[in-house]
Design an enzyme around this catalytic site. Structure first.
Site, PDB file in Angstrom:
ATOM      1  N   GLU A  15      72.098  18.695   7.044  1.00  0.00           N
ATOM      2  CA  GLU A  15      71.582  17.559   7.803  1.00  0.00           C
ATOM      3  C   GLU A  15      72.548  17.149   8.915  1.00  0.00           C
ATOM      4  O   GLU A  15      72.178  16.398   9.821  1.00  0.00           O
ATOM      5  CB  GLU A  15      71.428  16.426   6.808  1.00  0.00           C
ATOM      6  CG  GLU A  15      70.255  15.512   6.791  1.00  0.00           C
ATOM      7  CD  GLU A  15      68.999  15.893   7.503  1.00  0.00           C
ATOM      8  OE1 GLU A  15      68.450  16.985   7.303  1.00  0.00           O
ATOM      9  OE2 GLU A  15      68.530  15.055   8.263  1.00  0.00           O
TER      10      GLU A  15
ATOM     11  N   GLU B 262      77.158  14.624   6.932  1.00  0.00           N
ATOM     12  CA  GLU B 262      75.747  14.841   6.609  1.00  0.00           C
ATOM     13  C   GLU B 262      74.866  14.021   7.554  1.00  0.00           C
ATOM     14  O   GLU B 262      73.685  13.831   7.293  1.00  0.00           O
ATOM     15  CB  GLU B 262      75.472  14.452   5.155  1.00  0.00           C
ATOM     16  CG  GLU B 262      76.340  15.231   4.182  1.00  0.00           C
ATOM     17  CD  GLU B 262      75.984  14.923   2.746  1.00  0.00           C
ATOM     18  OE1 GLU B 262      74.939  15.401   2.280  1.00  0.00           O
ATOM     19  OE2 GLU B 262      76.749  14.204   2.091  1.00  0.00           O
TER      20      GLU B 262
ATOM     21  N   LYS C 214      78.733 -11.499  17.430  1.00  0.00           N
ATOM     22  CA  LYS C 214      78.072 -10.231  17.758  1.00  0.00           C
ATOM     23  C   LYS C 214      78.943  -9.063  17.289  1.00  0.00           C
ATOM     24  O   LYS C 214      80.184  -9.128  17.366  1.00  0.00           O
ATOM     25  CB  LYS C 214      77.855 -10.130  19.263  1.00  0.00           C
ATOM     26  CG  LYS C 214      76.747 -11.068  19.702  1.00  0.00           C
ATOM     27  CD  LYS C 214      76.377 -10.871  21.143  1.00  0.00           C
ATOM     28  CE  LYS C 214      75.290 -11.874  21.496  1.00  0.00           C
ATOM     29  NZ  LYS C 214      75.130 -12.061  22.919  1.00  0.00           N
TER      30      LYS C 214
HETATM   31  C1  LIG Z   1      77.150  -1.274   0.790  1.00  0.00           C
HETATM   32  C2  LIG Z   1      77.691  -0.550  -0.416  1.00  0.00           C
HETATM   33  C3  LIG Z   1      78.951   0.212  -0.042  1.00  0.00           C
HETATM   34  C4  LIG Z   1      78.024  -1.624  -1.472  1.00  0.00           C
HETATM   35  O1  LIG Z   1      78.474  -0.975  -2.576  1.00  0.00           O
HETATM   36  P1  LIG Z   1      79.527  -1.645  -3.577  1.00  0.00           P
HETATM   37  O2  LIG Z   1      80.684  -2.146  -2.801  1.00  0.00           O
HETATM   38  O3  LIG Z   1      79.745  -0.670  -4.673  1.00  0.00           O
HETATM   39  O4  LIG Z   1      78.790  -2.921  -4.086  1.00  0.00           O
HETATM   40  P2  LIG Z   1      77.963  -3.143  -5.426  1.00  0.00           P
HETATM   41  O5  LIG Z   1      76.673  -2.400  -5.344  1.00  0.00           O
HETATM   42  O6  LIG Z   1      78.863  -2.944  -6.593  1.00  0.00           O
HETATM   43  O7  LIG Z   1      77.667  -4.680  -5.283  1.00  0.00           O
HETATM   44  C5  LIG Z   1      78.679  -5.688  -5.334  1.00  0.00           C
HETATM   45  C6  LIG Z   1      77.976  -7.026  -5.291  1.00  0.00           C
HETATM   46  O8  LIG Z   1      77.361  -7.203  -4.002  1.00  0.00           O
HETATM   47  C7  LIG Z   1      75.957  -7.331  -4.164  1.00  0.00           C
HETATM   48  N1  LIG Z   1      75.314  -6.601  -3.064  1.00  0.00           N
HETATM   49  C8  LIG Z   1      75.493  -5.297  -2.730  1.00  0.00           C
HETATM   50  N2  LIG Z   1      74.738  -4.997  -1.661  1.00  0.00           N
HETATM   51  C9  LIG Z   1      74.095  -6.142  -1.315  1.00  0.00           C
HETATM   52  C10 LIG Z   1      73.172  -6.481  -0.294  1.00  0.00           C
HETATM   53  N3  LIG Z   1      72.764  -5.578   0.610  1.00  0.00           N
HETATM   54  N4  LIG Z   1      72.720  -7.735  -0.229  1.00  0.00           N
HETATM   55  C11 LIG Z   1      73.110  -8.659  -1.137  1.00  0.00           C
HETATM   56  N5  LIG Z   1      73.977  -8.400  -2.098  1.00  0.00           N
HETATM   57  C12 LIG Z   1      74.460  -7.154  -2.198  1.00  0.00           C
HETATM   58  C13 LIG Z   1      75.626  -6.725  -5.501  1.00  0.00           C
HETATM   59  O9  LIG Z   1      74.431  -7.232  -6.038  1.00  0.00           O
HETATM   60  C14 LIG Z   1      76.836  -7.116  -6.304  1.00  0.00           C
HETATM   61  O10 LIG Z   1      76.711  -8.448  -6.666  1.00  0.00           O
HETATM   62  P3  LIG Z   1      77.420  -9.056  -7.976  1.00  0.00           P
HETATM   63  O11 LIG Z   1      78.877  -9.123  -7.643  1.00  0.00           O
HETATM   64  O12 LIG Z   1      76.787 -10.383  -8.116  1.00  0.00           O
HETATM   65  O13 LIG Z   1      77.119  -8.142  -9.111  1.00  0.00           O
HETATM   66  C15 LIG Z   1      76.654   0.434  -1.030  1.00  0.00           C
HETATM   67  O14 LIG Z   1      75.488  -0.258  -1.399  1.00  0.00           O
HETATM   68  C16 LIG Z   1      76.264   1.536  -0.065  1.00  0.00           C
HETATM   69  O15 LIG Z   1      75.357   1.392   0.749  1.00  0.00           O
HETATM   70  N6  LIG Z   1      76.969   2.703  -0.141  1.00  0.00           N
HETATM   71  C17 LIG Z   1      76.663   3.860   0.697  1.00  0.00           C
HETATM   72  C18 LIG Z   1      76.578   5.099  -0.156  1.00  0.00           C
HETATM   73  C19 LIG Z   1      76.062   6.264   0.662  1.00  0.00           C
HETATM   74  O16 LIG Z   1      75.064   6.179   1.330  1.00  0.00           O
HETATM   75  N7  LIG Z   1      76.806   7.403   0.622  1.00  0.00           N
HETATM   76  C20 LIG Z   1      76.447   8.592   1.348  1.00  0.00           C
HETATM   77  C21 LIG Z   1      75.587   9.494   0.493  1.00  0.00           C
HETATM   78  S1  LIG Z   1      74.909  10.820   1.432  1.00  0.00           S
END
Ligand SMILES: CC(C)(COP(=O)(O)OP(=O)(O)OC[C@H]1O[C@@H](n2cnc3c(N)ncnc32)[C@H](O)[C@@H]1OP(=O)(O)O)[C@@H](O)C(=O)NCCC(=O)NCCS
Length: 340
Positions: free
Chosen positions: A201, A217, A300
């Site tokens: 990709e 990717e 912003k």
């Molecule tokens: C944004 C991201 C990094 C957050 O992951 P994280 O830091 O592990 O966060 P968690 O999922 O453990 O969430 C932590 C807290 O934030 C909250 N939270 C996470 N994303 C949120 C969102 N978009 N809106 C509101 N709350 C959110 C969770 O509910 C959790 O709340 P809690 O503390 O009450 O339990 C993850 O969702 C993400 O998008 N990762 C990308 C992975 C990816 O695409 N990799 C490439 C593969 S090809």
């Protein structure tokens, strides 16, 4: 320090009118030694930036003048070739003025001799003819129907892999220590750092690429450079500057993660993460959260350009784009990045 910019001997393809379609330079040099430039004078180099086509006699003369250098061996291998051979000498990094010069600059990038934005590519598009890249090499589009018929008449298939101004990089350069799952998705002029993996990709345009170890990717647009240790998730997008407005040069710092289907229209500093599916443009209004999750201010995204340790997400119930301190910058999977 050499006062010349580049010296390279190439072999390429011309159309029926003798116009260049493409040039392959196996060993381009940056900052060539004076002895190479002196040898070039034996076959008509008179200063400045010049691409000199070499007939059989000129190839022999150049090989003799180059003495025992590696470049001499290269010319010797080409002395009896029926293909057009060119000597390109660039005294300075001026905008390219011919197809062989343009191809040399793309080679310098893919050979990692210069980094993206490290060479002047202004005005390159008109110098790169639109070509049919086929299993039988580069073919002028006007000559394609005749060549297809010739191949069929011999019971062979002439297969057109792409119609484009840029060829795929790996037909010209395969840099050390990389994996490229789908070679058609990396154009000549890409800079692919040692230790990079590009999955199917992934896409890398010219004058763009990765500094070192990376997992790609998603799409790296023209002009975008990705720092060591960063991961571009499946289908993500980095905004280019070639068309449609924005003139901010996009880059990604070290140890960043762009989530699957995310996108950026601002440069990211080191250790930043963008949630999967979130596209941040320069004008996106972002709520800044403190460590207790309270909104401190709304600004912003362009004001956050290049700042380190940020996590961007779209609040999943309110829809607002938010920015927090990124506490867990990624570590790339070591096993995935062993390229031997
Ligand atoms: C944004 C991201 C990094 C957050 O992951 P994280 O830091 O592990 O966060 P968690 O999922 O453990 O969430 C932590 C807290 O934030 C909250 N939270 C996470 N994303 C949120 C969102 N978009 N809106 C509101 N709350 C959110 C969770 O509910 C959790 O709340 P809690 O503390 O009450 O339990 C993850 O969702 C993400 O998008 N990762 C990308 C992975 C990816 O695409 N990799 C490439 C593969 S090809």
């Amino acid at each position: 320090m050499s006062k010349y910019f580049s010296f390279a001997i190439g072999v390429g393809t011309q159309n029926a009118n003798g116009e260049w379609l493409e040039v392959f330079y196996p060993q381009p040099t940056l900052k060539p030694g004076a002895e190479l430039v002196e040898a070039a004078k034996e076959v008509g180099y008179s200063g400045g930036n010049q691409a000199i086509e070499l007939d059989g006699g000129a190839r022999s003369a150049l090989a003799g003048a180059l003495g025992e250098t590696e470049q001499a061996g290269l010319v010797r291998d080409l002395i009896s070739s029926k293909r057009p051979v060119v000597l390109t000498v660039l005294a300075s990094d001026e905008p390219p003025s011919s197809t062989p010069e343009a191809y040399l600059k793309l080679h310098l990038l893919s050979h990692r001799l210069v980094k993206p934005h490290g060479v002047d590519l202004s005005g390159i598009f008109p110098l790169l003819p639109n070509v049919a890249w086929t299993n039988l090499g580069a073919i002028d589009l006007a000559e394609l129907p005749r060549r297809q018929l010739e191949a069929r008449a011999k019971g062979k298939l002439l297969s057109v892999n792409s119609v484009d101004k840029f060829p795929r990089m790996t037909d010209y350069v395969v840099p050390s220590g990389v994996r490229i799952a789908h070679t058609a998705r990396v154009r000549l002029g890409a800079y692919i750092g040692e230790g990079t993996t590009i999955m199917h990709e992934g896409f890398v345009n010219f004058n763009a690429g990765t500094a070192g170890k990376s997992m790609i990717e998603g799409r790296i647009s023209a002009g975008v450079f990705i720092g060591e240790g960063s991961d571009l998730g499946g289908g993500c997008s980095t905004m280019g500057t070639l068309s449609g407005g924005g003139d901010i040069v996009i880059a990604v710092g070290k140890n960043c993660l762009l989530g699957a289907n995310a996108g950026i229209g601002i440069p990211l500093g080191d250790r930043c993460t963008v949630e999967s599916g979130l596209y941040i443009t320069a004008g996106t209004k972002v709520e800044m959260l403190d460590s207790s999750g309270q909104i401190v201010e709304t600004i912003k995204a362009r004001e956050l350009a290049g700042k380190p340790d940020l996590l961007f997400r779209r609040h999943s119930t309110r829809g607002a784009v938010q920015c927090l301190t990124n506490k867990t910058a990624i570590e790339l999977n070591e096993e995935l990045h062993a390229h031997n």
